[in-house]
Design a protein around this motif. Structure first.
Motif, PDB file in Angstrom:
ATOM      1  N   GLU A  56      56.950  67.102 -10.453  1.00 47.41           N
ATOM      2  CA  GLU A  56      56.050  66.126  -9.828  1.00 47.41           C
ATOM      3  C   GLU A  56      56.731  65.425  -8.654  1.00 47.41           C
ATOM      4  O   GLU A  56      56.128  65.234  -7.591  1.00 47.41           O
ATOM      5  N   VAL A  57      58.006  65.037  -8.854  1.00 47.73           N
ATOM      6  CA  VAL A  57      58.737  64.344  -7.788  1.00 47.73           C
ATOM      7  C   VAL A  57      58.943  65.272  -6.591  1.00 47.73           C
ATOM      8  O   VAL A  57      58.748  64.874  -5.435  1.00 47.73           O
ATOM      9  N   LEU A  58      59.338  66.512  -6.862  1.00 48.98           N
ATOM     10  CA  LEU A  58      59.542  67.477  -5.769  1.00 48.98           C
ATOM     11  C   LEU A  58      58.247  67.713  -5.004  1.00 48.98           C
ATOM     12  O   LEU A  58      58.244  67.838  -3.772  1.00 48.98           O
ATOM     13  N   GLN A  59      57.149  67.774  -5.740  1.00 49.43           N
ATOM     14  CA  GLN A  59      55.838  67.952  -5.108  1.00 49.43           C
ATOM     15  C   GLN A  59      55.528  66.782  -4.179  1.00 49.43           C
ATOM     16  O   GLN A  59      55.045  66.972  -3.047  1.00 49.43           O
ATOM     17  N   LEU A  60      55.813  65.563  -4.632  1.00 47.04           N
ATOM     18  CA  LEU A  60      55.576  64.381  -3.808  1.00 47.04           C
ATOM     19  C   LEU A  60      56.467  64.365  -2.570  1.00 47.04           C
ATOM     20  O   LEU A  60      56.089  63.816  -1.526  1.00 47.04           O
ATOM     21  N   GLY A  98      57.208  66.969  -0.941  1.00 45.01           N
ATOM     22  CA  GLY A  98      56.830  68.083  -0.076  1.00 45.01           C
ATOM     23  C   GLY A  98      57.724  69.296  -0.231  1.00 45.01           C
ATOM     24  O   GLY A  98      57.664  70.236   0.584  1.00 45.01           O
ATOM     25  N   ARG A  99      58.515  69.336  -1.283  1.00 41.63           N
ATOM     26  CA  ARG A  99      59.414  70.485  -1.535  1.00 41.63           C
ATOM     27  C   ARG A  99      58.669  71.465  -2.437  1.00 41.63           C
ATOM     28  O   ARG A  99      58.986  71.673  -3.601  1.00 41.63           O
ATOM     29  N   ASN A 100      57.637  72.054  -1.851  1.00 40.54           N
ATOM     30  CA  ASN A 100      56.676  72.841  -2.633  1.00 40.54           C
ATOM     31  C   ASN A 100      57.270  74.080  -3.279  1.00 40.54           C
ATOM     32  O   ASN A 100      56.922  74.432  -4.409  1.00 40.54           O
ATOM     33  N   ALA A 101      58.144  74.774  -2.571  1.00 31.58           N
ATOM     34  CA  ALA A 101      58.713  76.014  -3.117  1.00 31.58           C
ATOM     35  C   ALA A 101      59.482  75.731  -4.409  1.00 31.58           C
ATOM     36  O   ALA A 101      59.357  76.475  -5.396  1.00 31.58           O
ATOM     37  N   GLU A 102      60.270  74.642  -4.416  1.00 30.71           N
ATOM     38  CA  GLU A 102      61.033  74.283  -5.612  1.00 30.71           C
ATOM     39  C   GLU A 102      60.090  73.874  -6.749  1.00 30.71           C
ATOM     40  O   GLU A 102      60.312  74.232  -7.911  1.00 30.71           O
ATOM     41  N   ALA A 103      59.048  73.117  -6.387  1.00 29.51           N
ATOM     42  CA  ALA A 103      58.086  72.675  -7.403  1.00 29.51           C
ATOM     43  C   ALA A 103      57.354  73.865  -8.006  1.00 29.51           C
ATOM     44  O   ALA A 103      57.133  73.930  -9.226  1.00 29.51           O
ATOM     45  N   ASN A 124      48.413  75.219 -20.145  1.00 33.23           N
ATOM     46  CA  ASN A 124      48.493  73.812 -19.765  1.00 33.23           C
ATOM     47  C   ASN A 124      47.713  73.586 -18.468  1.00 33.23           C
ATOM     48  O   ASN A 124      48.099  74.062 -17.395  1.00 33.23           O
ATOM     49  N   VAL A 125      46.624  72.852 -18.566  1.00 29.45           N
ATOM     50  CA  VAL A 125      45.701  72.680 -17.438  1.00 29.45           C
ATOM     51  C   VAL A 125      46.371  71.950 -16.279  1.00 29.45           C
ATOM     52  O   VAL A 125      46.180  72.301 -15.107  1.00 29.45           O
ATOM     53  N   VAL A 126      47.177  70.925 -16.582  1.00 28.89           N
ATOM     54  CA  VAL A 126      47.844  70.151 -15.522  1.00 28.89           C
ATOM     55  C   VAL A 126      48.791  71.044 -14.734  1.00 28.89           C
ATOM     56  O   VAL A 126      48.786  71.041 -13.488  1.00 28.89           O
ATOM     57  N   PHE A 127      49.610  71.843 -15.448  1.00 24.86           N
ATOM     58  CA  PHE A 127      50.561  72.725 -14.770  1.00 24.86           C
ATOM     59  C   PHE A 127      49.813  73.772 -13.925  1.00 24.86           C
ATOM     60  O   PHE A 127      50.194  74.045 -12.782  1.00 24.86           O
ATOM     61  N   LEU A 128      48.749  74.329 -14.487  1.00 23.27           N
ATOM     62  CA  LEU A 128      47.974  75.352 -13.756  1.00 23.27           C
ATOM     63  C   LEU A 128      47.352  74.764 -12.493  1.00 23.27           C
ATOM     64  O   LEU A 128      47.391  75.381 -11.416  1.00 23.27           O
ATOM     65  N   ASN A 129      46.778  73.563 -12.612  1.00 22.29           N
ATOM     66  CA  ASN A 129      46.148  72.933 -11.449  1.00 22.29           C
ATOM     67  C   ASN A 129      47.162  72.602 -10.365  1.00 22.29           C
ATOM     68  O   ASN A 129      46.916  72.841  -9.166  1.00 22.29           O
ATOM     69  N   ASN A 130      48.303  72.047 -10.779  1.00 22.33           N
ATOM     70  CA  ASN A 130      49.333  71.698  -9.798  1.00 22.33           C
ATOM     71  C   ASN A 130      49.883  72.940  -9.106  1.00 22.33           C
ATOM     72  O   ASN A 130      50.097  72.941  -7.890  1.00 22.33           O
ATOM     73  N   LEU A 131      50.100  73.998  -9.887  1.00 21.73           N
ATOM     74  CA  LEU A 131      50.602  75.241  -9.300  1.00 21.73           C
ATOM     75  C   LEU A 131      49.572  75.819  -8.325  1.00 21.73           C
ATOM     76  O   LEU A 131      49.926  76.232  -7.206  1.00 21.73           O
ATOM     77  N   GLY A 132      48.308  75.829  -8.738  1.00 19.47           N
ATOM     78  CA  GLY A 132      47.259  76.353  -7.853  1.00 19.47           C
ATOM     79  C   GLY A 132      47.170  75.573  -6.560  1.00 19.47           C
ATOM     80  O   GLY A 132      47.030  76.161  -5.467  1.00 19.47           O
TER      81      GLY A 132
END
Length: 386
Positions: free
Chosen positions: A345-349, A351-356, A370-378
């Protein structure tokens, strides 16, 4: 006579008889003094018990039984650091003593070192196929780390040899509640209540199954009957919070936690729960203040660190939030998926998308639905394509 009065819960008379026995049989002084210490605990005089045991050990530092009694009392009353000091001293005096190893395992768990605790309990269990206590602790640790299946498996292994082992039944009922196997949980709890009709732990756990079955009003009555503000056992409070959440009453949740935090502002679990609720409410400054106050006394408490990382994120302090998230992951005291998700979540915030993306893919190997993980990955993949 001392034992008789103790069984009758006539503690002053019992202590007097033990003191007479010490005068008449000085060779049994240590044994009888230790019994007085246990009697003070049984009478509910915790402060008096600590004072008495401290005096005993000051005069007789080699009294291992008194040290073990004090360590156990410290664990049971949330004096984690004191318990660890005493337990390490005991283990050092006799490294192969399973009782001392068991106490050290409990003290490590109380201090948040679940991996260290698991190591001690596992060694004891492997060395004694009939050991129950260490296996129960392993089942509890599995439950706390989110491994409900492992917890149920360990409890079932105990029950195969001891079908009426009430603690194992209680733990397995909690493990069954995790994946919503509520009927199996109730079956175990009914077995406990046949043997111990007044078991508070079983009645509270049964109320949890009611709450999760849309019987919130009945569950709330049970939780309320066991709840006392400021008490050490958090299960009734957590039950009331669960009912309030299921009924969509966030203000009630906050009111309960704010009442508790006034009584014990540095209690780590209460502070972490309150901080999480304040973050949900959007009161980020108060969440930060709550967690920082508690973290001064509990700098390595994983639940607090998790709430602290989230509060830092909300305050825009992403580098600090990442540092705390990585510290959590390195500790290994919380479920790995929880720590990894926080870091993602922190990496996503940031902007380090590849690592996230890499972290979310790792998480989905074990939690593919896991719906949260799937949505964030998508979302991250779609953002990358743009």
């Amino acid at each position: 006579a001392g034992e008789y009065f103790s069984r009758q819960r006539r503690f002053p008379e019992s202590r007097k008889q033990f003191e007479i026995a010490i005068e008449r049989a000085p060779a049994r002084r240590r044994e009888l003094q230790n019994r007085i210490g246990l009697q003070l605990i049984n009478s509910g005089d915790i402060t008096g018990a600590f004072e008495y045991l401290n005096q005993l050990l000051k005069k007789d530092p080699a009294n291992g039984e008194a040290l073990a009694i004090r360590a156990t009392l410290a664990i049971d009353t949330n004096r984690a650091e004191s318990a660890l000091t005493d337990s390490r001293q005991l283990s050092k005096s006799d490294p192969n003593n399973p009782q001392f190893g068991y106490l050290l395992g409990r003290a490590l768990a109380a201090n948040g070192d679940e991996a260290g605790a698991r190591g001690y309990f596992s060694r004891i269990a492997q060395g004694n196929p009939n050991d129950v206590a260490s296996r129960l602790e392993l089942a509890k640790l599995a439950l706390l780390s989110g491994s409900a299946n492992d917890s149920a498996r360990i409890a079932t292994e105990i029950l195969e040899k001891n079908p009426n082992q009430t603690d194992a039944l209680l733990i397995r009922s909690q493990a069954y509640t995790k994946p919503m196997e509520l009927e199996r949980a109730r079956a175990d709890l009914r077995l406990v209540l046949r043997q111990r009709p007044d078991s508070a732990a079983a009645l509270i756990q049964l109320a949890y199954t009611d709450a999760l079955s849309n019987r919130g009003q009945a569950a709330e009555k049970v939780f309320a009957s066991f709840y006392r503000p400021g008490q050490q056992n958090l299960r009734p409070l957590e039950g009331l919070i669960l009912v309030a959440k299921l009924e969509g009453k966030p203000q009630k949740v906050l009111a309960l936690l704010e009442q508790e935090i006034k009584l014990r502002p540095e209690q780590p679990q209460i502070a972490a729960m309150l901080a999480e609720e304040l973050l949900r409410k959007g009161d980020h400054p108060m969440a930060m203040q709550t967690v920082q106050r508690a973290i001064l006394k509990n700098p390595k408490e994983p639940g607090l660190l998790l709430a602290y990382s989230r509060a830092l994120s909300e305050a825009g302090k992403l580098e600090e939030a990442e540092k705390v998230a990585r510290e959590l992951l390195a500790q290994g005291k919380l479920t790995q998926s929880v720590c990894t998700a926080r870091l993602a979540e922190v990496l996503q915030l940031q902007g380090r998308n590849a690592e996230a993306i890499t972290l979310y893919r790792t998480l989905l190997k074990d939690e593919s639905q896991n719906v949260v993980f799937l949505n964030n990955l998508g979302f991250l993949i779609a953002e990358q394509k743009q």
